[in-house]
Write a protein that holds these residues in place. Structure first.
Motif, PDB file in Angstrom:
ATOM      1  N   TYR A 109       0.846  -1.188   0.000  1.00  0.00           N
ATOM      2  CA  TYR A 109       0.000   0.000   0.000  1.00  0.00           C
ATOM      3  C   TYR A 109       0.884   1.241   0.000  1.00  0.00           C
ATOM      4  CZ  TYR A 109      -3.802  -3.148   1.383  1.00  0.00           C
ATOM      5  OH  TYR A 109      -4.711  -4.152   1.435  1.00  0.00           O
ATOM      6  N   VAL A 110       0.455   2.269  -0.713  1.00  0.00           N
ATOM      7  CA  VAL A 110       1.225   3.506  -0.690  1.00  0.00           C
ATOM      8  C   VAL A 110       0.713   4.439   0.407  1.00  0.00           C
ATOM      9  CG1 VAL A 110       2.023   3.569  -3.079  1.00  0.00           C
ATOM     10  CG2 VAL A 110      -0.248   4.427  -2.527  1.00  0.00           C
ATOM     11  N   SER A 111      -0.460   4.135   0.941  1.00  0.00           N
ATOM     12  CA  SER A 111      -1.044   5.068   1.912  1.00  0.00           C
ATOM     13  C   SER A 111      -1.179   4.425   3.291  1.00  0.00           C
ATOM     14  CB  SER A 111      -2.401   5.546   1.416  1.00  0.00           C
ATOM     15  OG  SER A 111      -3.247   4.434   1.191  1.00  0.00           O
ATOM     16  N   GLY A 112      -0.314   3.454   3.599  1.00  0.00           N
ATOM     17  CA  GLY A 112      -0.398   2.839   4.923  1.00  0.00           C
ATOM     18  C   GLY A 112       0.431   1.576   4.944  1.00  0.00           C
ATOM     19  N   ASP A 113       0.425   0.901   6.101  1.00  0.00           N
ATOM     20  CA  ASP A 113       1.194  -0.329   6.230  1.00  0.00           C
ATOM     21  C   ASP A 113       0.484  -1.476   5.523  1.00  0.00           C
ATOM     22  OD1 ASP A 113       2.995   1.009   7.758  1.00  0.00           O
ATOM     23  OD2 ASP A 113       2.076   0.426   9.676  1.00  0.00           O
ATOM     24  N   GLY A 114       1.262  -2.481   5.189  1.00  0.00           N
ATOM     25  CA  GLY A 114       0.656  -3.693   4.640  1.00  0.00           C
ATOM     26  C   GLY A 114       0.655  -3.723   3.132  1.00  0.00           C
ATOM     27  N   SER A 115       0.007  -4.724   2.591  1.00  0.00           N
ATOM     28  CA  SER A 115       0.020  -4.932   1.143  1.00  0.00           C
ATOM     29  C   SER A 115      -1.238  -5.671   0.727  1.00  0.00           C
ATOM     30  CB  SER A 115       1.248  -5.759   0.759  1.00  0.00           C
ATOM     31  OG  SER A 115       1.199  -7.038   1.389  1.00  0.00           O
ATOM     32  N   ILE A 116      -1.538  -5.573  -0.540  1.00  0.00           N
ATOM     33  CA  ILE A 116      -2.633  -6.373  -1.089  1.00  0.00           C
ATOM     34  C   ILE A 116      -2.002  -7.579  -1.772  1.00  0.00           C
ATOM     35  CG2 ILE A 116      -2.759  -4.930  -3.191  1.00  0.00           C
ATOM     36  CD1 ILE A 116      -5.868  -5.668  -3.010  1.00  0.00           C
ATOM     37  N   PRO A 117      -2.463  -8.784  -1.437  1.00  0.00           N
ATOM     38  CA  PRO A 117      -1.836  -9.960  -2.021  1.00  0.00           C
ATOM     39  C   PRO A 117      -2.167 -10.098  -3.499  1.00  0.00           C
ATOM     40  CG  PRO A 117      -3.747 -10.602  -0.715  1.00  0.00           C
ATOM     41  CD  PRO A 117      -3.567  -9.125  -0.523  1.00  0.00           C
ATOM     42  N   GLY A 118      -1.251 -10.695  -4.230  1.00  0.00           N
ATOM     43  CA  GLY A 118      -1.506 -10.900  -5.653  1.00  0.00           C
ATOM     44  C   GLY A 118      -0.678 -12.030  -6.228  1.00  0.00           C
ATOM     45  N   HIS A 119      -1.173 -12.581  -7.301  1.00  0.00           N
ATOM     46  CA  HIS A 119      -0.502 -13.648  -8.050  1.00  0.00           C
ATOM     47  C   HIS A 119      -1.358 -13.849  -9.290  1.00  0.00           C
ATOM     48  CE1 HIS A 119       0.187 -17.859  -9.302  1.00  0.00           C
ATOM     49  NE2 HIS A 119       1.426 -17.603  -8.930  1.00  0.00           N
ATOM     50  N   SER A 120      -0.753 -14.325 -10.353  1.00  0.00           N
ATOM     51  CA  SER A 120      -1.544 -14.627 -11.540  1.00  0.00           C
ATOM     52  C   SER A 120      -1.518 -16.141 -11.786  1.00  0.00           C
ATOM     53  CB  SER A 120      -0.955 -13.900 -12.750  1.00  0.00           C
ATOM     54  OG  SER A 120      -1.807 -14.044 -13.843  1.00  0.00           O
ATOM     55  N   PRO A 121      -2.657 -16.838 -11.682  1.00  0.00           N
ATOM     56  CA  PRO A 121      -3.993 -16.319 -11.380  1.00  0.00           C
ATOM     57  C   PRO A 121      -4.198 -16.138  -9.876  1.00  0.00           C
ATOM     58  CG  PRO A 121      -4.099 -18.697 -11.610  1.00  0.00           C
ATOM     59  CD  PRO A 121      -2.661 -18.303 -11.876  1.00  0.00           C
ATOM     60  N   TRP A 122      -5.241 -15.389  -9.527  1.00  0.00           N
ATOM     61  CA  TRP A 122      -5.672 -15.248  -8.133  1.00  0.00           C
ATOM     62  C   TRP A 122      -7.128 -15.687  -8.106  1.00  0.00           C
ATOM     63  CZ3 TRP A 122      -2.936 -14.381  -3.846  1.00  0.00           C
ATOM     64  CH2 TRP A 122      -3.632 -14.107  -2.665  1.00  0.00           C
ATOM     65  N   MET A 123      -7.437 -16.724  -7.384  1.00  0.00           N
ATOM     66  CA  MET A 123      -8.786 -17.297  -7.448  1.00  0.00           C
ATOM     67  C   MET A 123      -9.035 -18.205  -6.255  1.00  0.00           C
ATOM     68  SD  MET A 123      -7.908 -20.214 -10.307  1.00  0.00           S
ATOM     69  CE  MET A 123      -9.517 -20.975 -10.214  1.00  0.00           C
ATOM     70  N   LEU A 124     -10.305 -18.539  -6.036  1.00  0.00           N
ATOM     71  CA  LEU A 124     -10.650 -19.510  -4.998  1.00  0.00           C
ATOM     72  C   LEU A 124     -10.410 -20.919  -5.504  1.00  0.00           C
ATOM     73  CD1 LEU A 124     -13.996 -18.426  -3.292  1.00  0.00           C
ATOM     74  CD2 LEU A 124     -11.644 -18.194  -2.470  1.00  0.00           C
ATOM     75  N   ALA A 125     -10.069 -21.809  -4.585  1.00  0.00           N
ATOM     76  CA  ALA A 125     -10.039 -23.227  -4.930  1.00  0.00           C
ATOM     77  C   ALA A 125     -11.468 -23.673  -5.227  1.00  0.00           C
ATOM     78  CB  ALA A 125      -9.481 -24.027  -3.763  1.00  0.00           C
ATOM     79  N   PRO A 126     -11.653 -24.601  -6.161  1.00  0.00           N
ATOM     80  CA  PRO A 126     -13.007 -25.083  -6.465  1.00  0.00           C
ATOM     81  C   PRO A 126     -13.695 -25.623  -5.214  1.00  0.00           C
ATOM     82  CG  PRO A 126     -11.410 -25.949  -8.038  1.00  0.00           C
ATOM     83  CD  PRO A 126     -10.625 -25.248  -6.968  1.00  0.00           C
ATOM     84  N   ILE A 127     -15.021 -25.550  -5.196  1.00  0.00           N
ATOM     85  CA  ILE A 127     -15.776 -25.920  -3.994  1.00  0.00           C
ATOM     86  C   ILE A 127     -15.507 -27.367  -3.579  1.00  0.00           C
ATOM     87  CG2 ILE A 127     -17.874 -26.573  -5.292  1.00  0.00           C
ATOM     88  CD1 ILE A 127     -18.133 -24.596  -2.074  1.00  0.00           C
ATOM     89  N   GLU A 128     -15.242 -28.263  -4.539  1.00  0.00           N
ATOM     90  CA  GLU A 128     -14.972 -29.658  -4.153  1.00  0.00           C
ATOM     91  C   GLU A 128     -13.613 -29.791  -3.461  1.00  0.00           C
ATOM     92  OE1 GLU A 128     -15.478 -28.615  -7.214  1.00  0.00           O
ATOM     93  OE2 GLU A 128     -13.885 -29.300  -8.566  1.00  0.00           O
ATOM     94  N   GLN A 129     -12.806 -28.727  -3.526  1.00  0.00           N
ATOM     95  CA  GLN A 129     -11.530 -28.734  -2.800  1.00  0.00           C
ATOM     96  C   GLN A 129     -11.615 -27.883  -1.531  1.00  0.00           C
ATOM     97  OE1 GLN A 129      -8.289 -27.812  -5.585  1.00  0.00           O
ATOM     98  NE2 GLN A 129      -9.334 -28.985  -7.157  1.00  0.00           N
ATOM     99  N   ALA A 130     -12.846 -27.719  -0.995  1.00  0.00           N
ATOM    100  CA  ALA A 130     -13.039 -26.942   0.236  1.00  0.00           C
ATOM    101  C   ALA A 130     -12.382 -27.639   1.415  1.00  0.00           C
ATOM    102  CB  ALA A 130     -14.537 -26.777   0.494  1.00  0.00           C
ATOM    103  N   TRP A 131     -11.692 -26.872   2.253  1.00  0.00           N
ATOM    104  CA  TRP A 131     -10.995 -27.426   3.418  1.00  0.00           C
ATOM    105  C   TRP A 131     -11.518 -26.873   4.732  1.00  0.00           C
ATOM    106  CZ3 TRP A 131      -5.364 -26.470   1.291  1.00  0.00           C
ATOM    107  CH2 TRP A 131      -5.083 -27.416   0.294  1.00  0.00           C
ATOM    108  N   ILE A 132     -12.041 -25.652   4.720  1.00  0.00           N
ATOM    109  CA  ILE A 132     -12.453 -25.043   5.994  1.00  0.00           C
ATOM    110  C   ILE A 132     -13.512 -25.929   6.649  1.00  0.00           C
ATOM    111  CG2 ILE A 132     -13.638 -23.066   7.059  1.00  0.00           C
ATOM    112  CD1 ILE A 132     -12.241 -21.241   5.093  1.00  0.00           C
ATOM    113  N   GLY A 133     -13.303 -26.254   7.939  1.00  0.00           N
ATOM    114  CA  GLY A 133     -14.272 -27.052   8.691  1.00  0.00           C
ATOM    115  C   GLY A 133     -14.071 -28.549   8.561  1.00  0.00           C
ATOM    116  N   LYS A 134     -13.101 -28.955   7.756  1.00  0.00           N
ATOM    117  CA  LYS A 134     -12.870 -30.401   7.580  1.00  0.00           C
ATOM    118  C   LYS A 134     -11.752 -30.885   8.502  1.00  0.00           C
ATOM    119  CE  LYS A 134     -15.275 -31.022   3.535  1.00  0.00           C
ATOM    120  NZ  LYS A 134     -15.094 -30.592   2.185  1.00  0.00           N
TER     121      LYS A 134
END
Ligand code: FES
Ligand code: FES
Lengths: 204, 152
Positions: A109-134
């Protein structure tokens, strides 16, 4: 007196070398040779997966493997702000795709601490690869199942864990974010050792 | 030196690579329609089109926009943007106006992809565009009105 000092220093050196030999960790992740002591290959394989799960269940990885349609943020895994949705193919909604904000690399960020994450591509894992709660056992079964792992063989799974760029982002997450445990190289080695030991899943 | 196309004009700018596109638009090119709100991708005031997609220019270093095709609120000129503009005027959408260039760019992008958006489509596309004057109801109505115009 002097001799005593020298031998104390030597003793401390020997002890610390021995203790690091007993528990060799890189950035909080145990190395593959830490699992040499097992006589039972299945038990060894299970233990290796438990170690891999330290990476898999780290918020850096879980945050983009939700079981609903909303990514999470931060170590506390809070709901993504601004509110965003999975959309078709995990890239967000029309007019508000992930790359509206996330670029091809992390940006300070230019106006504060921290950063915005990035990568190409940037996307969610498909729903069948859901891990939260497992559980670790559930994630293990899911990761081995080609129906739920993107059609990957175990060899391809190793390749993915060891070399995929978006997986690798977990260890270069940008200013203000804790990295996943270990290194991607070590995660790849653990994956390989787990597979070679029979790709067994932990119980339960 | 970075080269990009802004509103169909080829421009070259000589600034450090980490300079945000928003700074370049406003300070170098004097296109002050695009606003600064937060600088951390949380408000949407700085939204532009980059290579046909919405993009927050405050978190876009110019080195990431090198060679890109950028359209700002000053340059948008499509049937969708015209319908949005007319509906915005007819509904008196803006209050202070600060957020509105971002709102118009996002609304135009939405209608370009989904000509007849549902309320959910609107929520999903516009959720990152904050309005401190809370003009949200008028924004929603204006987007539906613009969609009807485009249909008709
Ligand atoms: S100024 Fe860019 S999102 Fe707020
Ligand atoms: S009109 Fe004032 S911030 Fe939106």
């Amino acid at each position: 007196m002097k001799m005593w000092k020298v031998s104390t220093v030597a003793l401390i050196a020997i002890l610390s070398a021995a203790s690091s030999g007993w528990s060799e960790e890189v950035n909080g992740l145990r190395t593959v040779d830490e699992f040499d002591g097992f006589t039972d290959e299945t038990a060894r394989s299970q233990a290796l997966f438990e170690e891999m799960a330290k990476v898999i269940q780290h918020p850096r990885c879980l945050n983009c493997h939700p079981a609903d349609n909303t990514p999470r943020q931060g170590m506390e895994m809070r709901i993504h702000e601004p509110p965003v949705v999975r959309g078709d193919s995990g890239f967000g909604a029309p007019g508000m795709r992930c790359n509206t904000c996330h670029g091809s690399e992390n940006v300070d960020y230019v106006s504060g601490d921290g950063s915005i994450p990035g990568h190409s591509p940037w996307m969610l894992a498909p729903i069948e690869q859901a891990w939260i709660g497992k559980t670790v056992a559930e994630i293990c079964a899911q990761i081995k199942d080609p129906e739920r792992n993107g059609g990957r063989t175990l060899a391809e799974l190793h390749e993915h864990n060891a070399h995929d760029g978006l997986v690798g982002w977990g260890w270069t997450p940008g200013e203000g974010r804790e990295s996943a445990p270990g290194t991607q190289e070590l995660f790849g080695e653990l994956t390989n050792a787990w597979i070679e030991a029979g790709a067994a899943c932990p119980e339960g | 030196m970075y080269n990009l196309t802004v509103n169909n004009r080829e421009v070259s700018v000589d600034v450090p690579g980490d300079t945000p596109l928003l700074w370049v638009l406003r300070d170098e090119l004097r296109l002050t329609g695009t606003k600064f709100g937060c600088g951390v991708a949380q408000c949407g005031a700085c939204t532009v089109m980059m290579d046909g997609m919405t993009r927050r220019s405050c978190v876009t270093p110019i080195e990431m926009a090198d060679g890109a095709f950028v359209e700002t609120i000053e340059g948008l000129d499509t049937p969708e943007s015209q319908a949005v503009q007319a509906a915005w005027v007819a509904n008196d959408v803006p209050q202070c106006g600060w957020c509105q260039s971002g709102q118009v760019v996002s609304a135009t992008a939405l209608l370009t992809e989904i000509p007849q958006p549902t309320d959910d489509d609107i929520d999903n596309a516009m959720a990152g565009n904050i309005c401190r004057c809370a003009t949200y109801q008028r924004i929603r109505k204006a987007i539906h009105d613009a969609a009807s115009t485009l249909e008709g």
